[in-house]
Design an enzyme around this catalytic site. Sequence first.
Site, short mmCIF file in Angstrom:
data_model
loop_
_atom_site.label_atom_id
_atom_site.label_comp_id
_atom_site.label_asym_id
_atom_site.label_seq_id
_atom_site.Cartn_x
_atom_site.Cartn_y
_atom_site.Cartn_z
N GLY A 163 0.85 -1.40 0.03
CA GLY A 163 0.06 -0.02 -0.29
C GLY A 163 0.92 1.18 0.08
O GLY A 163 2.00 1.41 0.16
N CYS A 208 4.75 -6.74 1.93
CA CYS A 208 6.01 -4.90 1.50
C CYS A 208 5.06 -3.98 3.31
O CYS A 208 5.40 -4.28 3.98
CB CYS A 208 4.85 -4.79 0.11
SG CYS A 208 6.63 -2.83 -0.04
N TYR A 209 3.98 -3.36 1.89
CA TYR A 209 3.44 -2.49 3.01
C TYR A 209 2.76 -3.27 4.94
O TYR A 209 2.89 -2.80 5.42
CB TYR A 209 1.86 -1.77 2.41
CG TYR A 209 1.18 -0.48 3.64
CD1 TYR A 209 1.98 0.76 4.17
CD2 TYR A 209 0.36 -0.84 4.63
CE1 TYR A 209 1.83 0.91 5.48
CE2 TYR A 209 0.03 -0.04 5.22
CZ TYR A 209 0.32 1.16 5.65
OH TYR A 209 -0.48 1.24 6.44
N HIS A 218 7.48 -8.23 -3.10
CA HIS A 218 6.65 -8.28 -3.54
C HIS A 218 6.26 -9.77 -5.06
O HIS A 218 7.06 -10.09 -5.55
CB HIS A 218 6.05 -7.07 -4.44
CG HIS A 218 5.68 -6.25 -4.50
ND1 HIS A 218 4.47 -5.81 -3.81
CD2 HIS A 218 6.13 -5.26 -4.14
CE1 HIS A 218 4.46 -4.51 -3.18
NE2 HIS A 218 5.57 -3.98 -3.45
N GLU A 272 4.29 -11.63 -5.87
CA GLU A 272 2.66 -11.89 -6.86
C GLU A 272 3.18 -10.66 -8.25
O GLU A 272 2.67 -11.55 -9.31
CB GLU A 272 1.73 -10.93 -6.14
CG GLU A 272 1.61 -9.00 -6.33
CD GLU A 272 2.17 -9.03 -4.89
OE1 GLU A 272 2.94 -9.43 -3.84
OE2 GLU A 272 2.18 -7.90 -4.75
N GLY A 308 -21.80 -10.68 -27.67
CA GLY A 308 -20.68 -11.60 -28.63
C GLY A 308 -19.12 -11.62 -27.72
O GLY A 308 -18.02 -12.25 -28.05
N ASP A 345 -17.11 -12.82 -21.44
CA ASP A 345 -17.55 -12.76 -20.82
C ASP A 345 -18.85 -13.24 -20.77
O ASP A 345 -19.67 -13.96 -19.89
CB ASP A 345 -17.23 -11.45 -19.46
CG ASP A 345 -16.47 -11.27 -19.30
OD1 ASP A 345 -15.17 -12.00 -19.70
OD2 ASP A 345 -15.75 -9.29 -19.34
N LYS A 402 -10.06 -12.77 -15.49
CA LYS A 402 -10.25 -12.95 -16.64
C LYS A 402 -10.29 -14.44 -16.99
O LYS A 402 -10.57 -15.07 -18.06
CB LYS A 402 -9.69 -11.66 -17.68
CG LYS A 402 -10.40 -12.46 -18.96
CD LYS A 402 -11.33 -11.46 -19.12
CE LYS A 402 -11.64 -11.11 -20.68
NZ LYS A 402 -13.22 -10.28 -20.82
N1 GLN Z 1 4.40 2.71 1.28
C1 GLN Z 1 4.87 1.21 1.87
C2 GLN Z 1 6.78 2.24 1.53
O1 GLN Z 1 7.20 3.28 0.61
C3 GLN Z 1 5.23 0.88 1.29
C4 GLN Z 1 5.48 0.55 0.07
C5 GLN Z 1 4.72 -0.98 -0.86
O2 GLN Z 1 3.74 -1.62 -0.72
N2 GLN Z 1 4.48 -1.39 -2.00
O3 GLN Z 1 7.39 1.00 1.98
#
Ligand code: GLN
Length: 514
Positions: free
Chosen positions: A55, A82-83, A169, A171, A224, A227, A370
Amino acid sequence: MSRDKIIVIDFGGQYNQLVARRVRECNVYCEIYSYKTSLDKIREMNPRGIILTGGPDSCYTEGAARCERELFNLGIPVLGLCYGAQLMMHVLGGHVCKAPVREYGRIEVTIDPSAPLFANVSEHTICWMSHNDYIEKTAPDFQIIAHTNDCPAAAMQCVERNLYAIQFHPEVLHTVEGTKILWNFVRGICGCAGDWRMDAFVANSVEAIRQKVGKGKVLCALSGGVDSSVAAVMLAKAVGDQLTCVFVDHGLLRKREGDEVEEVFGPSGPYDLNFVRVNAQERFYEKLKGIEEPEQKRKIIGEEFIRVFEEEAKKIGTVDFLVQGTIYPDVVESGLGGESSVIKSHHNVGGLPDYVDFKEIIEPLRDLFKDEVRRAGLELGIPEKLVYRQPFPGPGLGIRIVGEVTAEKVHMVQEADAIYREEMAKAGLDKSVGQYFAALTNMRSVGVMGDERTYDYAVALRAVNTVDFMTAEAAELPWEVLGRVASRIVNEVEHVNRVLYDCTGKPPGTIEFE
Ligand code: GLN
């Protein structure tokens, strides 16, 4: 059906839908919820595990997105990303502050291979980092299980409490072993069985729809597109000719596309349903006469579509259910699921026809991404050609014709696009290039054909590669393919005397022209 569920708690990061998609790739069902979701609700959903996303906030500032300390005492495994990782440390008594060196991009991380989260992950692995803050001190009882040159606490765990936190991350595809890490969490640590499969989903949905509809009448608007086609077939399998599909041909479809829809869903197709095709081409061209502004064109097409649909629906009379092809990203982006800001109020979620008489809405694809919709489509036996159809905007060719739309221009762009697609397929590029199409510019210029001066339109060819349609790069098509397409278009399509190739990426361009 009871199924293992993972809950993704959304703190507003840009990759949050990706988190959910990756979890589902591990054959585990998951849903995204805002960080404001109450603990009671979370408890009630009884998830096998919880993932806290990234975040934009800094967790130590006032007004930052928070979670309750109790969340970590539910006895449910939690993974912070991360956040989410920073927040977990902050809430549990660690220390987070601005990092002396911020990290962004692909970074080598050294991991502890004995940590359950990193089972089968290489000791030195490339991960995607994107942070300004860092975890200076972990919370008590946490043990560091990964670091980089600039980030001493890149991952940590408290195995006794089943709490895990990672600064990078997993993901994002740039994290080479990211899916493995998420797999280790959802399948290993949380113990999810991995039984979220499309064949089971389809079979269960068909049965559930049958129960719900009973002897009722169902109405579906067919565009068409992928979905609505998958939704319609699912309904047809469940309730057969209690279903009526209305297909509005607005005259802005690709060449032959209206007929292709009719071949699949019409009386000669394999499904037992009532199919109504409305040939409303002239009506749309009439409304679009003299209109040049893109937003206005979109609005007119959208509204007219609903009017035509309503008129047909009135003829059918009262129905019990209306089918919508809403998919999960629509739900999340409309702000109903997660926190990733209300990007747009999606037409599937917001724009219902006002005057259609129905009691309830059925959205059979509401939980699917999707790629899952496509797999459900294949499972239902829908032809691959339809299932893998490229994204096509609702307003159709209306926004691939720059400026005023006329029947003649629609014809030009349809022919040019058909040639382009044919040549791309011949060159074997139709599956490898993300999306490609022809558009008609509003530019006329001088040319010469058969010794005679021409003053005609220019067609623009577009081809992009993209993973998620949020960003895209112009594809480098082989010159001889472009050359062949250009010469065929100029030769075969009347009133086109020039062909241009669009080299713009997104951003700053958009994939579509209007
Ligand atoms: N805002 C937080 C940072 O700058 C987390 C960033 C993030 O979740 N990508 O470290």
